[in-house]
Design a protein around this motif. Structure first.
Motif, mmCIF file in Angstrom:
data_model
loop_
_atom_site.group_PDB
_atom_site.id
_atom_site.type_symbol
_atom_site.label_atom_id
_atom_site.label_comp_id
_atom_site.label_asym_id
_atom_site.label_seq_id
_atom_site.Cartn_x
_atom_site.Cartn_y
_atom_site.Cartn_z
ATOM 1 N N ILE A 38 -7.588 -4.016 2.428
ATOM 2 C CA ILE A 38 -6.394 -3.758 1.542
ATOM 3 C C ILE A 38 -5.529 -4.802 2.216
ATOM 4 C CG2 ILE A 38 -4.716 -2.298 0.734
ATOM 5 C CD1 ILE A 38 -6.592 -0.019 1.113
ATOM 6 N N ALA A 68 -8.483 -5.492 -2.155
ATOM 7 C CA ALA A 68 -7.499 -4.628 -2.774
ATOM 8 C C ALA A 68 -6.060 -5.064 -2.048
ATOM 9 C CB ALA A 68 -7.698 -3.090 -2.500
ATOM 10 N N SER A 69 -4.955 -4.650 -2.694
ATOM 11 C CA SER A 69 -3.796 -4.764 -2.301
ATOM 12 C C SER A 69 -2.648 -3.752 -2.529
ATOM 13 C CB SER A 69 -3.225 -6.175 -2.735
ATOM 14 O OG SER A 69 -2.976 -6.185 -4.006
ATOM 15 N N GLU A 84 -7.216 -2.387 6.666
ATOM 16 C CA GLU A 84 -6.018 -3.108 6.104
ATOM 17 C C GLU A 84 -5.786 -4.361 7.070
ATOM 18 O OE1 GLU A 84 -2.737 0.235 4.810
ATOM 19 O OE2 GLU A 84 -2.990 0.183 7.007
#
Ligand code: PA5
Length: 439
Positions: A258, A291-292, A315
């Motif tokens: 992420i 993903a973000s 992350e």
């Protein structure tokens, strides 16, 4: 302040033997730099920053000046790699509310990045009666989404301002020889820029694909390129740190990366990054899912999942040093909202504490944390960041054992769409899909 972006993996690799990947990372870097790996006909981006010459920059600046001098709006038409880089850089540098403020120079708007009928209607409605220009970008020159948008806005511009104005203010960025857009641009006499054969869409932001819209938006493309050159020359340690860490985490079951920001300016940088890594690594049934999230906004929606959900994530926080402006939280005599304890502090101080607090909470919750520090959101550091992520992607992809420079999977939906639209040449597929839907 350090004037280079840095990767800090202190809270990412606890319990992992990342050193074991050192040799694999160096081998992948060597494969990339020697051009001996899969997809080696798409390595033009590798030395792109240092090979952009003065003549190219001057030409782009001149075209940008042409559009800036005559247009209130410039519609940049493109999708995927022909859209996201320019969008990411412009959003990272622009006033957040530029669309609502009158400023110097045209507003750069985007189309051809979706097939939303209402989106196109609304944009046509906005520019009706206003002088606008078009930058149409498509490497293949055949992509459906930008082709539809270009047909619409070209016709509108010619009707509204006349053929001569349109010819002066439409610029095409496409392949040197092939594709419908090249033919059309030649026939209409548009100014054109070339996307080099050996630079794939998602690696093309430092070609006219990105540089022209960014220059039209009023930003310093020389500083952007200079930042990328700095990373090209001195960035290998950061690139290797990143590639090693994310591959070590992937091998340890962390399947989702992420990309986290704490400043709204970076939303579209994450979108660009997702394309870069998703399209490069997601193949052969492998690859980290990119993903973000936008924090702190998404802490109030996705925060629960990240803190407590399935432990398959890590992350990567892009942490920005200096903000452009200072806003101080005022003191209030009554203090009914209880905020006097942070009165006198600037808003970014609070944001930084939220950032640190979140990182520590997520680490405690079992989410490894990589940190990328960016001194400030300027053209120079964005240039560094872009090249850093590009090279990191090349090294990482080779470590994963895929060809990072093709994207065979993106054709699947197009084949079905063309069959359903009954595009000439797709008759067999049309018959097959109709039969399938009848079952
Ligand atoms: O990275 C890629 O290759 C793709 O995302 C393309 O950039 C995207 O599909 C647009 O292609 P084109 O520039 O040919 O219109």
């Amino acid at each position: 302040m350090d004037n280079f972006i840095r990767v800090i993996s202190k809270f990412a690799l606890e319990g992992l033997n990342a050193q074991a990947l050192q040799d694999a990372a160096l081998a992948a870097k060597q494969t990339l730099e020697s051009g001996s790996g899969a997809g080696n006909d798409f390595l033009g981006w590798l030395h792109l920053p240092s090979s952009i010459d003065e003549q190219q920059l001057q030409a782009i600046e001149k075209s940008a000046e042409q559009l800036r001098s005559e247009c209130e709006y410039v519609i940049t038409i493109g999708i995927g790699g022909s859209y996201l880089g320019a969008k990411a850089v412009i959003e990272a540098l622009n006033d957040h509310f530029a669309a609502y403020k009158s400023g110097n120079g045209p507003k750069v708007l985007f189309a051809g990045n979706n097939i939303g009928e209402d989106y196109l209607y609304d944009l046509m409605d906005l520019v009706r009666g206003h002088k606008f220009g078009i930058i149409v970008i498509s490497k293949s020159g055949t992509t459906t989404e930008p082709a539809i948008a270009f047909r619409l806005f070209k016709e509108m511009l010619e009707k509204q301002e006349g053929k001569e104005f349109a010819q002066r203010n439409i610029i095409a960025v496409t392949d040197a020889r092939r594709g419908a857009l090249r033919g059309l641009a030649t026939q209409e006499g548009y100014a054109t820029y070339v996307i080099p054969d050996d630079v794939g869409g998602r690696f093309s932001v430092l070609t006219p694909v990105g540089l022209l819209p960014i220059a039209v938006a009023g930003f310093d493309i020389r500083a952007l390129v200079a930042g990328a050159v700095e990373m090209e020359k001195d960035g290998d340690e950061q690139v290797l740190n990143y590639a090693i860490a994310r591959n070590a985490l992937y091998q340890n079951g962390k399947k989702i990366e992420i990309l986290v920001n704490f400043v709204p300016r970076l939303h579209f940088l994450a979108e660009w990054w997702k394309q870069l890594y998703g399209e490069s690594e997601g193949k052969d049934h492998k690859g980290i899912f990119p993903a973000s999230v936008d924090f702190t906004t998404d802490l109030h929606s996705m925060g629960q999942w990240i803190q407590d959900g399935e432990r398959t994530i890590f992350e990567t926080v892009v942490s920005v040093g200096d903000q452009q402006h200072e806003v101080i939280i005022p003191s209030d005599d009554e203090d009914l909202d209880g905020l006097n304890y942070i009165a006198g502090k600037n808003v970014d101080y609070v944001n930084k504490m939220a950032e640190l607090g979140t990182r520590l909470a997520h680490i405690d919750g079992g989410v490894p944390n990589l940190l990328i520090t960016v001194p400030a959101l300027t053209e120079r550091y964005l240039g560094q960041l872009i090249y850093f992520f590009e090279k990191g992607c090349g090294v990482s992809g080779y470590m994963l054992g895929v060809n990072p420079f093709n994207q065979p999977g993106v054709e699947a939906y197009k084949k079905n769409m063309f069959a359903l639209l009954e595009k000439p040449g797709h008759e067999e597929a049309t018959a097959a899909i109709k039969a399938r839907l009848k079952q």
